[in-house]
Write an enzyme that holds these catalytic residues in place. Sequence first.
Site, short mmCIF file in Angstrom:
data_model
loop_
_atom_site.label_atom_id
_atom_site.label_comp_id
_atom_site.label_asym_id
_atom_site.label_seq_id
_atom_site.Cartn_x
_atom_site.Cartn_y
_atom_site.Cartn_z
NE ARG A 155 -3.09 0.82 -0.68
CZ ARG A 155 -3.35 0.95 -1.97
NH1 ARG A 155 -2.93 2.01 -2.64
NH2 ARG A 155 -3.99 0.02 -2.63
CE LYS A 171 -1.22 28.33 -3.92
NZ LYS A 171 -2.24 28.92 -4.82
CE LYS A 221 2.56 34.54 -2.82
NZ LYS A 221 2.58 34.30 -4.27
CD GLU A 230 1.45 37.90 -5.95
OE1 GLU A 230 0.54 38.47 -5.33
OE2 GLU A 230 1.78 36.71 -5.73
CG ASP A 268 -1.33 36.76 -8.62
OD1 ASP A 268 -1.30 35.58 -9.01
OD2 ASP A 268 -2.00 37.14 -7.64
#
Length: 292
Positions: free
Chosen positions: A104, A139, A171, A205, A226
């Site tokens: 598994r 992410k 950002k 960004e 963005d």
Amino acid sequence: MLTTSPALPTAQIDPVVAAALAEDAPWGDLTGQVLLPADATASAQLVAREDGVAAGLAVFAAAFRLTDPATEVTARLADGDSFTAGDVLATVTGPARAVVQAERIALNFSQRMSGIATLTRRFVEAVEGTGAAITDTRKTTPGLRALERHAVRCGGGVNHRFSLSDAVMAKDNHLAVLQQQGLDLTEAIRHARVQLGHTTSLEVEVDRIDQIEPVIAGGVDIIMLDNFSLEDLARGVQLIAGRAIIEASGTVTLGTVGDIARTGVDVISSGALTHSARHLDLGLDMTVTSGA
């Protein structure tokens, strides 16, 4: 198109796989211990149930090796290779208890990584001929970043910064703090720039066209546009005019990535490569033989 990826080092594979094995069988596999003869052996094939791109074959093998060094895994293809439903990706032989115990965990990793590689390959194919690179983001699944980013490379993508320690990337939240403090954006970028070594990149960004010139004046290496419309992406490319690497991000899907690439951006980043990839359907077909 990239069809192979540098091998993952054992030092990145073994701790992750060992933790997964310990989670799954902290005191051993009780079912195997009470049902399977200790001298039984097993042969198994890792078989594709659908078309895809291979990734994580060394991780697959590590699950069996770390469970019992007596097991042997032979890969039939390499990471980055395409396969079709019914193809055998690898074979396994060894003590039946070990093969069943590791099954598994081995499948979980290979299905996850091959799913990421397969999705990435589709993104790469969608921008073929434009010159745009497809890259991942941070992410990723906690603890699995090295494995998932390897899978992106197997699919023909490239990797963004690996961690917060690798590069400066300002950002929207960073810019909001600067604005609240009344600090000039250009000067703030210049101040950051002089604190960095010559090998460290600086990316900012932006979400509006009017932010581009102040950012370039600060001396950035990369500008992320963005959530820009296609029209604004094209305008941004013309305005930047080669003065920085241009990255597009936000709302990137298989349906939109081709049009985004055709605006002339250099890089397209998508968190979907890792956070939305479906596990590929792979199976371990096994034959168990009793000992003499």
